[in-house]
Scaffold this active site. Structure first.
Site, short mmCIF file in Angstrom:
data_model
loop_
_atom_site.label_atom_id
_atom_site.label_comp_id
_atom_site.label_asym_id
_atom_site.label_seq_id
_atom_site.Cartn_x
_atom_site.Cartn_y
_atom_site.Cartn_z
N TYR A 139 -28.35 0.48 -3.85
CA TYR A 139 -28.79 0.68 -5.24
C TYR A 139 -30.28 0.46 -5.41
O TYR A 139 -30.91 1.09 -6.25
CB TYR A 139 -28.05 -0.31 -6.17
CG TYR A 139 -26.80 0.23 -6.79
CD1 TYR A 139 -25.76 0.71 -6.00
CD2 TYR A 139 -26.63 0.23 -8.17
CE1 TYR A 139 -24.60 1.18 -6.57
CE2 TYR A 139 -25.47 0.70 -8.75
CZ TYR A 139 -24.45 1.17 -7.96
OH TYR A 139 -23.31 1.63 -8.53
N LYS A 156 -18.04 -2.52 5.81
CA LYS A 156 -17.86 -1.31 6.62
C LYS A 156 -18.56 -1.58 7.95
O LYS A 156 -19.43 -0.83 8.41
CB LYS A 156 -18.44 -0.09 5.87
CG LYS A 156 -18.12 1.26 6.49
CD LYS A 156 -16.68 1.69 6.32
CE LYS A 156 -16.41 2.95 7.13
NZ LYS A 156 -14.97 3.34 7.09
N ASP A 172 -12.55 1.22 3.18
CA ASP A 172 -11.57 2.31 3.01
C ASP A 172 -10.15 1.73 2.96
O ASP A 172 -9.34 2.10 2.11
CB ASP A 172 -11.72 3.39 4.09
CG ASP A 172 -11.81 2.83 5.51
OD1 ASP A 172 -11.97 1.60 5.68
OD2 ASP A 172 -11.74 3.64 6.46
N ASP A 213 -18.92 -1.40 -6.88
CA ASP A 213 -18.91 -0.45 -8.00
C ASP A 213 -17.62 0.37 -7.96
O ASP A 213 -16.90 0.49 -8.96
CB ASP A 213 -20.13 0.47 -7.90
CG ASP A 213 -20.16 1.51 -9.01
OD1 ASP A 213 -19.88 1.15 -10.17
OD2 ASP A 213 -20.45 2.69 -8.72
N ASP A 215 -13.77 -0.21 -10.25
CA ASP A 215 -13.17 0.80 -11.12
C ASP A 215 -11.70 1.02 -10.75
O ASP A 215 -10.84 1.15 -11.62
CB ASP A 215 -13.91 2.14 -11.02
CG ASP A 215 -14.95 2.31 -12.13
OD1 ASP A 215 -15.51 1.29 -12.57
OD2 ASP A 215 -15.19 3.46 -12.54
#
Ligand code: IPM
Ligand code: MG
Length: 356
Positions: free
Chosen positions: A135, A190, A222, A246, A250
């Site tokens: 970001y 990851k 994942d 992020d 959600d």
């Protein structure tokens, strides 16, 4: 105590109005000052985060934030788009720790798209790092590709990075949160592909030595996305970077059926914080008086608990919210047959009444 009130765009002003009503019912003395932010900041001062708004946010003890964004600003250069306001506030106030609880209220079990047995009793906390990662990493931009098969072509690029201090401090926040709950923490990375997240994993593992009472496990992002929809109750506290957080937050929010119910807190190292609903500005329903104000009202409770040292008042608000749900009051986003459909301000009034 001073609270900066930043309503923003879309449904922001309507839902913030309800939260302010609730604050005014508590019988406490708060100084509240309102300033424009996001598209509203751009309209008033030509910038999504006007100087005066940033100054107010800095000097306040806490910031109550509505939502920002509207399609009509999509054509603006990136620096002037509404989203820059929230990114700028996070960075300027060093709000590196984002707490996003996803709780399924028993009364709303039917609102989830997942089977009730998969989600009933769900209570997870996502701790998202908020001021680092891809970001904010530099350099970024569009350039002429310097080498490889696409040499000479234009390419877009960003930089994923985390400094050791950034990982350590968010890991401490997460371990401390886990210690107060069921003492289980999942760090999401990851590491199988990215250097940044192998480093993340190593540092989190090291910080774990200071919290032997907490069980730590590591999961690739994942797989974490898959487990969140397969068996979400296996998680308690999750900690991850800005980008993965992020996305996963959600997904976690939607397990509960309505993002309209979920509060969030973004804290600095001294528990000063910005509090906002997890949902966005929803321009499609703005001004219709149908937005769910409960996420914002619950964010106000988090503000009282974390930044203003008023845990009893936070409890009162949370109990009042449960009460209106038990009474069967529902905004359209959480409506089910047999319930009483109410609008934004009716819902706010009902919480106020439940507090009295
Ligand atoms: C969020 C939002 C923001 C983010 C946007 C509006 C910049 O999606 O708070 O999750 O990506 O962090
Ligand atoms: Mg998001």
């Amino acid at each position: 105590m001073k609270i900066a009130i930043l309503p923003g765009d879309g449904i922001g002003p309507e839902i913030i109005e309800q939260a302010v009503k609730v604050l005014n019912t508590l019988g406490e003395k708060f100084e509240m000052e309102t300033a424009p932010v996001g598209g509203a900041g751009y309209e008033a001062y030509g910038h999504p985060l006007p100087e005066g708004t940033l100054k107010l946010a800095k000097e306040a003890d806490a910031v109550l934030f509505g939502a920002v964004g509207d399609w009509k600003y999509d054509q603006l250069v990136r620096d002037l788009r509404p989203e820059q306001a929230i990114l700028g506030l996070r960075k300027n106030l060093s709000l590196f720790a984002n707490l996003r609880p996803a709780i399924l209220y028993a009364e709303l079990a039917g609102a989830s798209t997942l089977k009730p047995e998969v989600v009933s009793g769900l209570d997870i906390l996502i701790v998202r790092e908020l001021t680092g990662d891809i970001y904010f990493g530099q350099p970024r931009g569009v350039r002429i590709c310097p080498d490889g098969p696409f040499k000479g072509e234009r390419e877009g690029f960003d930089t994923m990075r985390y400094a050791e201090t950034e990982i350590r401090r968010i890991a401490h926040v997460a371990f401390q949160a886990a210690r107060k709950r069921s003492k289980r923490l999942t760090s999401v990375d990851k590491a199988n592909v990215l250097e940044t997240f192998q480093f993340w994993k190593d540092i989190v593992t090291d910080v774990h030595k200071e919290y032997p009472e907490v069980t730590l496990d590591h999961m690739y992002v994942d797989n974490a996305a898959m487990q969140l929809v397969r068996a979400p109750k296996k998680f308690d506290v999750m900690v991850t970077g800005n980008m993965f957080g992020d996305i996963l937050s959600d997904a976690a929010a939607m397990l509960t059926g309505s993002i309209g119910m979920l509060p969030s807190a973004s804290l600095d190292a001294h528990n000063k914080g910005l509090y906002e609903p997890s949902h966005g500005s929803a321009p499609d329903i703005a001004g219709k008086g149908i937005a769910n104000p409960l996420a914002t009202i619950l964010s106000t409770a988090m503000m009282l608990r974390y930044s203003l040292n008023k845990a009893e008042q936070a409890d009162r608000i949370e109990i009042a919210v449960k009460k209106v749900l038990t009474q069967g009051l529902r905004t359209p986003d959480i409506y089910e047959a047999g319930a009483t459909k109410v609008g934004t301000s009716q819902m706010g009034d009902a919480v106020v009444k439940a507090l009295m």
